[in-house]
Design an enzyme around this catalytic site. Sequence first.
Site, mmCIF file in Angstrom:
data_model
loop_
_atom_site.group_PDB
_atom_site.id
_atom_site.type_symbol
_atom_site.label_atom_id
_atom_site.label_comp_id
_atom_site.label_asym_id
_atom_site.label_seq_id
_atom_site.Cartn_x
_atom_site.Cartn_y
_atom_site.Cartn_z
ATOM 1 C CE1 TYR A 189 0.925 -0.459 4.626
ATOM 2 C CE2 TYR A 189 0.265 1.498 4.204
ATOM 3 C CZ TYR A 189 0.912 0.951 4.645
ATOM 4 O OH TYR A 189 1.322 0.942 5.836
ATOM 5 C CE LYS A 218 -4.090 -22.351 11.544
ATOM 6 N NZ LYS A 218 -2.854 -22.636 10.669
ATOM 7 C CD GLU A 274 5.916 -22.417 12.365
ATOM 8 O OE1 GLU A 274 5.554 -23.358 13.350
ATOM 9 O OE2 GLU A 274 6.419 -21.610 12.669
ATOM 10 C CG LEU A 323 0.263 -21.731 14.427
ATOM 11 C CD1 LEU A 323 -0.233 -20.298 15.323
ATOM 12 C CD2 LEU A 323 0.153 -22.811 13.654
HETATM 13 N N1 PLP Z 1 3.016 -23.851 11.539
HETATM 14 C C1 PLP Z 1 2.833 -22.815 10.894
HETATM 15 C C2 PLP Z 1 3.323 -21.563 10.034
HETATM 16 C C3 PLP Z 1 1.181 -23.175 10.250
HETATM 17 O O1 PLP Z 1 0.629 -22.547 8.990
HETATM 18 C C4 PLP Z 1 0.848 -24.280 10.142
HETATM 19 C C5 PLP Z 1 -1.115 -24.590 9.820
HETATM 20 O O2 PLP Z 1 -1.211 -24.254 8.982
HETATM 21 C C6 PLP Z 1 1.260 -25.041 11.183
HETATM 22 C C7 PLP Z 1 2.413 -25.200 11.647
HETATM 23 C C8 PLP Z 1 0.409 -26.535 11.294
HETATM 24 O O3 PLP Z 1 -0.557 -26.026 12.511
HETATM 25 P P1 PLP Z 1 -1.739 -27.539 12.937
HETATM 26 O O4 PLP Z 1 -1.114 -28.574 13.460
HETATM 27 O O5 PLP Z 1 -2.619 -25.910 13.955
HETATM 28 O O6 PLP Z 1 -2.527 -27.197 11.321
#
Ligand code: PLP
Length: 287
Positions: free
Chosen positions: A33, A149, A182, A207
Amino acid sequence: MGRVAYVNGRFVRHAEAAVHIEDRGYQLADAVYEVWAVFGGRLADAAGHFARLKRSLGELRIAAPMSDAALTIVLRETLRRNRIADGMIYLQVGRGVAARDHAFPNPPVSPSVVITARPVDLDASEARAAAGVGVVTVPESRWGRCDIKTVGLLPNVLAKQAAREAGAVEAWFVDDLGLVTEGASSNAWIVDAEGRLRTRDIQANILRGVTRLSVMGLIAESGLDLEERAFTVDEAKSAREAFVTGAGSLILPVVRIDGAKVGDGAPGPVAKRLRELYISQARRNAS
Ligand code: PLP
């Protein structure tokens, strides 16, 4: 006509202005933006904002929706229709509308363009400037909150696209210490050289995967060894097995990391077994 917005080629009433629910700006923060100050119906620092817009779009490989000259006409028309002399104008350009998937749509779709404008009360602005303002300090946290999330997924989008361009399915983020955090949309696991299951602990900026937690339960029930301990990329490459977990991927064996084979380059027995156990448990428990 009251307040108007420009949305993808049309001027519409501001109250009814809307983007598609699968607009990537809305779902993935896959958009950029600019904001211009407006004086006497004209754009302040116009060239600087156009240059930064071009740069931002280029960095994300989003096609410019139109030339600067055409955009200037649309911006000015938005100001005119909103009868704005002094104020602000907001432009958002997104990668467009496509079925939700982190990687870029292929073939590409037309970029989305939204423009809104509003007047600024210059007297109030002067009064505030005359009095001065306070600030508070906050920890720099942009973005240290991967535990939430959130749809602020642009880094994940770029990582997933890098994976796709390398012929891979997932990208693993690696921190400053060389430790895997992750995946772009999954949690990362290995069965290390000693046969222990390893995944990063949730004190890290990751996450808290729901699938990860269920898999931890299955590991305990199966009497396998588990350590919530980070692993390096080299440890992952020399692991017996690697896999990812997530609601989308379930349990997905990883057989190559940056092109190097993991184990013998085929899905390993632990990941395969955990996948079977997870799916049958999930079928039983689904409510
Ligand atoms: N890490 C990230 C960045 C994610 O976006 C996700 C799922 O979309 C996960 C881990 C796995 O999380 P879950 O087992 O709750 O789907």
